[in-house]
Design a protein around this motif. Structure first.
Motif, PDB file in Angstrom:
ATOM      1  N   GLN A 127       0.880  -1.234   0.034  1.00  0.00           N
ATOM      2  CA  GLN A 127      -0.115   0.066   0.054  1.00  0.00           C
ATOM      3  C   GLN A 127       0.940   1.292  -0.011  1.00  0.00           C
ATOM      4  OE1 GLN A 127      -2.720   0.316   3.249  1.00  0.00           O
ATOM      5  NE2 GLN A 127      -3.583   2.149   2.748  1.00  0.00           N
ATOM      6  N   GLU A 650      -6.743   7.477   2.304  1.00  0.00           N
ATOM      7  CA  GLU A 650      -5.862   6.481   3.022  1.00  0.00           C
ATOM      8  C   GLU A 650      -6.168   5.016   2.831  1.00  0.00           C
ATOM      9  OE1 GLU A 650      -6.379   7.116   7.221  1.00  0.00           O
ATOM     10  OE2 GLU A 650      -5.720   9.067   7.262  1.00  0.00           O
ATOM     11  N   LYS A 651      -6.953   4.818   2.166  1.00  0.00           N
ATOM     12  CA  LYS A 651      -7.252   3.172   1.778  1.00  0.00           C
ATOM     13  C   LYS A 651      -7.058   2.812   0.150  1.00  0.00           C
ATOM     14  CE  LYS A 651     -10.057   2.513   6.021  1.00  0.00           C
ATOM     15  NZ  LYS A 651      -9.186   1.628   6.524  1.00  0.00           N
ATOM     16  N   GLN A 652      -7.071   3.813  -0.594  1.00  0.00           N
ATOM     17  CA  GLN A 652      -7.116   3.713  -1.950  1.00  0.00           C
ATOM     18  C   GLN A 652      -5.906   4.400  -2.452  1.00  0.00           C
ATOM     19  OE1 GLN A 652     -10.962   3.881  -4.187  1.00  0.00           O
ATOM     20  NE2 GLN A 652     -11.901   4.533  -2.077  1.00  0.00           N
ATOM     21  N   TYR A 702      -7.372  -1.146  -3.283  1.00  0.00           N
ATOM     22  CA  TYR A 702      -8.201  -0.661  -2.248  1.00  0.00           C
ATOM     23  C   TYR A 702      -7.930  -1.450  -0.905  1.00  0.00           C
ATOM     24  CZ  TYR A 702     -12.573  -0.104   0.823  1.00  0.00           C
ATOM     25  OH  TYR A 702     -13.320   0.343   1.966  1.00  0.00           O
ATOM     26  N   LYS A 705      -9.486  -3.082   5.563  1.00  0.00           N
ATOM     27  CA  LYS A 705      -8.872  -3.285   6.666  1.00  0.00           C
ATOM     28  C   LYS A 705      -7.535  -4.199   6.734  1.00  0.00           C
ATOM     29  CE  LYS A 705     -13.699  -4.367   8.492  1.00  0.00           C
ATOM     30  NZ  LYS A 705     -14.428  -5.169   9.008  1.00  0.00           N
TER      31      LYS A 705
END
Length: 927
Positions: A127, A650-652, A702, A705
């Motif tokens: 990520q 923050e997640k993608q 993406y 969690k």
């Protein structure tokens, strides 16, 4: 009254809360280039108050005013204590960068521990990275019961493994388009037919994780279009550990045989080398038997590993990891084997094959890591691998419809023992001279030796071709190589080095940097030598043979009676150079300079612009039965690359990569040497030249969690002058390598999903339950033009006539699917249970291109299913059970029928068999 009391209580609670302060901050990981460290443990010393850092390395704890000590810990890393004072309503920021340590955590309650081998840690790294990257770690490898690196890589999206070989295909591109490194340094090939080291010789016991780069990185060598597979070896960081394990395995096909046969000579452990006997042409001087030997087909495994860490001075740490293992296994295959299929769909060779196989793998590794201080680290890694494959094959049926056993009854037997020894030596260093300047370097010296000592082949035909099923067998004299012994010795020695200097610039208010300059140099020098000697038994008297007593014919007495003579392709005992091996040798030198600028244009946009230039020398010298000569070549390649990441939130992420690379021909493909297999021969093409590759990727990812990901990648490949295998017009339909056309195109889409279906934790007992699901799917469209005139023009004397004007890429499946579902339960007292069901599918793919009116050779689709169960009785004892290839599909290759004068001829099955189901049981004990 009650209302007043509640309001008063609320007032005092709010007032009390308002007086609290907050300590917050970010924890970074020194060992991973100061990336955020998730799941680090933050504890207020002497209290039960604490927290774990989130996926971005952040934490926050509310405290009453006072003096405290913040304790920061992470399993395998240093423990840092930081005294501080906090006032009412104050927000205290304490950031820290943790370093690896061999000291166990003290005074810290471990709430949660995470290893860098875990899926979640690798996803976190994926990520944060600007590059498009994918990794499979030791945790996932263990869950799926994967024993070698080739099988591990094949579990990732867009990658499949060719059945019956070690070749992997990445987005339809085979061995020549891929590269293999270990800790970032190149590895030699262990096979004259391939560019890369066979990944199945690497046991996953030594792996921390495997990085798979499907986009070009300016730090890697430019001979790339599919993927670079980087094997990252384990580095021990904890306290003392010793672990011993053993296991047993069996193949359902192998154990179902009443007797299991192998050749005479190679031993159980695989450390064998049967040399050419002294004076082999003037008498029968062989000490090994032609007759097959019985074996018990039950495999075993054994390993011993250990590690420890030691303090050196006030700041240094010395970590040692040792691993030694031995594995073996048996397999049995039987089914159809045909060759030389004509336009009329008639097979020149038509056999029923039985193949008895035995493999061994011995590994020894020593890893020494010396952290001089927080700014300087040196790592030494050495590894020895001895990998062997023993195959005894028996073919019955039509040897040649025109000459040998035309109506059946023929018998051909080949026993092949192949041994690869590899010694890897690496020295790597990382040095931080300031918060701006970093220097990384690595040196390697690898020595590879590939042997085929004493391959044996016999060919027998019926005495009476009119009654092949009842007639006794006699020794074939159709071709002098029908009965032979073959000796091959190949060495590949390589020295390589990488040097990278980086400088950060553009300092911001929060002490981070927007940009980085990178400059570096890398070089590799490869020296390869290939020798082969085949001792052919020229039959002068076709005596009746007993296939269970071949030594009864091939012996000194028969030699004295002149039943046969022994000679090489260069002549008999009276030829002065008869025993001079057929040889090719060469050198390959790559000298490269590279540079890049990494820059963060906005808080969301990151860009890496890279450039690499390589000067390549590839010289080859050959002296074979076909030709003596040399080919010298040198080229300069200029290779730009661009990588960008846009953080949607923050997640993608959205990532992009574009590059130019090249593809070199291999030494075997350029050497005019005849490699003969049963039913097929291969010959090199000295006029082969490089391809040029253009690569493009666009990815959306993406991370919902921790440990979860959803991603889609679109990609494209454009290859100029692609290299393909093709059948050339010759008496034996030899296969060679040619630049088959002007261009090839590959377009595709990959999707990946990792999801935790159930994730529960009992805070009281510490028990955890997790049910996870993984799926990756790849769809690929490929096309290439085929130009017979171009091939004939560029290769004088070679005649190649493609059936079609265009085709898919060889090895490219339109659809690839890998999926797994895993259940994990952690009990009290270190008990745990893991069960994983993993499956895979690949659709039909072309093995070789159709020529002279015939269709393509096509491998049929395959579905596989594996089940793995592991149970930890306590912290010391663990058991494992695996059942693999449960579907036991038929592995089949078809020669597609030709359109013969308007008549569509039927397809012909040229290879068909089942591998059988594999079962294993293992146990380990940790001290």
């Amino acid at each position: 009254m009650k209302l007043r009391f509640l309001l008063l209580t609320l007032f005092f609670s709010v007032a009390l809360l308002a007086q609290n302060g907050t300590v917050t901050g970010t924890i970074l990981d020194k060992e991973f280039n100061n990336e955020p460290l998730p799941f680090a443990n933050i504890v207020i010393k002497g209290t039960k108050q604490g927290a774990s850092t989130d996926e971005n390395g952040k934490y926050s704890i509310s405290l009453k005013p006072g003096n405290y000590t913040l304790v920061i810990g992470y399993l395998g890393y240093e423990t840092k204590e930081i005294p501080f004072t906090i006032k009412a309503n104050e927000k205290k920021v304490i950031n820290h960068t943790l370093e690896a340590s061999g000291v166990q955590l003290q005074d810290v309650v471990i709430v949660q521990t995470v290893s860098k081998e875990k899926e979640s840690a690798l996803l976190q790294e994926q990520q944060k990275a600007v590059e498009i990257k994918q990794s499979i770690g030791a945790e996932e490898i263990s869950k799926k019961g994967i024993s070698d690196v080739a099988a591990a890589v094949a579990k990732t999206s867009g990658i499949s493994k060719q059945e019956g070989s070690s070749d992997i295909f990445v987005r339809g591109l085979g061995d020549r388009y891929n590269s293999t490194t270990m800790n970032g340094l190149p590895l030699p090939s262990n096979n004259p037919s391939t560019k890369n080291m066979s990944l199945d010789v690497f046991s996953t016991d030594i792996v921390e994780y495997i990085g798979i780069d499907k986009t070009f990185n300016y730090k890697n060598y430019g001979d790339f279009a599919g993927a670079n597979v980087d094997i990252v070896s384990k580095t021990y960081k904890g306290s003392g550990m010793i672990e011993v394990g053993s296991g047993m395995n069996a193949n359902s096909n192998a154990i179902s045989q009443r007797k299991f046969y192998l050749q005479d000579g190679p031993n159980f452990h695989g450390f064998s080398n049967e040399p050419i006997p002294n004076d082999p042409l003037s008498g029968y001087n062989f000490t090994t038997s032609w007759d097959k030997q019985a074996a018990t087909p039950v495999g075993s495994s054994l390993y011993l590993r250990g590690g420890d860490s030691y303090s050196v001075g006030s700041n240094g740490k010395l970590s040692l990891f040792l691993n030694a293992s031995f594995d073996n296994g048996y397999n049995f295959k039987e089914g159809i084997r045909r060759g030389g299929v004509s336009v009329q769909s008639i097979a020149k060779k038509d056999f029923f094959r039985k193949a008895y196989e035995y493999q061994t793998s011995s590994n020894a590794m020593a890893n020494l890591n010396y952290k001089i201080n927080s700014n300087h680290n040196i790592k030494w890694n050495t590894m020895y691998i001895n990998s062997t494959s023993q195959k005894h094959e028996e073919f019955t049926g039509v040897i040649d419809i025109f000459d040998a056993a035309p109506d059946g009854g023929g018998f051909l037997r080949r026993s092949t023992f192949e041994r690869t020894s590899l010694l890897i030596n690496q020295l790597l260093g990382n040095h931080t001279f300031s918060d701006r300047i970093n220097f990384d370097w690595g040196l390697s010296y690898n020595m590879m030796n590939n042997l085929i000592p004493d391959r044996m082949q016999n060919t027998f035909v019926p005495l009476d071709n009119d009654n092949p099923n009842t007639s006794p067998l006699i020794v074939s004299n159709l071709n002098q190589s029908d009965n032979h012994r073959f000796y091959q010795d190949m060495t590949d020695d390589e020295v390589a080095g990488n040097f990278t200097l980086s400088y950060k610039f553009g300092k911001t208010a929060d002490d981070t940097y927007k940009g980085k300059f990178i400059a570096g140099y890398s070089a590799r020098y490869k020296e390869i030598n290939f020798d082969a000697t085949q001792l052919n038994f020229r039959i002068n008297s076709q005596e009746i043979i007993d296939i269970n007593n071949i030594d009864g014919y091939f012996n000194q007495n028969s030699y004295n009676l002149n039943y046969f003579t022994i000679q090489t392709f260069r002549g008999n005992q009276f030829a002065p150079n008869a025993l001079e091996p057929q040889n090719y040798n060469g050198q390959q030198i790559v000298s490269a300079g590279f540079g890049a600028i990494e820059y963060q244009f906005t808080p969301k946009l990151f860009v890496i612009a890279g450039f690499r230039s390589e000067y390549i020398i590839q010289d080859i010298f050959y002296n074979t039965s076909l030709k003596t000569g040399k080919k010298l070549s040198d080229t300069m390649e200029y290779l730009p690359s661009l990588t960008a990441k846009y953080e949607v939130n923050e997640k993608q992420n959205i990532k992009l990569a574009a590059s130019k690379t090249y593809t070199l021909p291999q030494f075997k493909e350029r050497a005019p040497f005849l490699f003969e297999e049963v039913g097929q021969s291969y010959i090199g093409n000295e006029n082969l030249y490089s391809s040029t590759d253009y690569n493009f990727d666009l990815k959306w990812e993406y991370f919902p969690k921790n440990g979860e990901v959803v991603s889609f990648t679109g990609f494209g490949k454009y290859i100029q002058n692609p290299i393909n295998q093709a059948t050339i017009a010759s008496a034996t339909n030899d296969i060679s390598w040619v630049n088959s056309g002007e261009r090839a195109i590959g377009l595709g889409l990959e999707g990946e999903l990792r999801k935790n279906i159930i994730s529960r934790e009992n805070n009281t007992t510490g028990e955890k339950t997790n049910l996870g699901f993984g799926l990756n799917v790849s769809y690929l469209y490929t096309t290439q033009d085929l130009d017979s005139e171009k091939v004939i023009r560029e290769n004088p004397g070679m005649n190649v006539v493609f059936t079609n004007q265009d085709s898919r890429l060889t090895g490219a499946s339109d659809l690839l699917v890998n999926s797994d579902i895993s259940f994990n339960k952690e009990f009290k007292n270190n008990k745990s249970l893991t069960a994983t069901l993993a499956g895979g599918y690949f659709s039909d793919r072309i093995y070789a291109l159709g020529v002279t009116g015939k269709g393509d050779l096509v491998d049929s689709e395959v579905i596989t299913l594996d089940f793995i169960l592991k149970y930890n009785v306590n912290k010391n004892i663990a058991f494992g059970l695996s059942a693999k290839n449960l579907t036991d599909p038929t592995i089949e290759r078809n020669q597609q029928g030709a359109n013969d004068g308007g008549t569509q001829r039927p397809d012909v099955v040229v290879d068909s068999y089942k591998k059988g189901r594999n079962f294993s049981l293992s146990m380990k004990y940790s001290f």
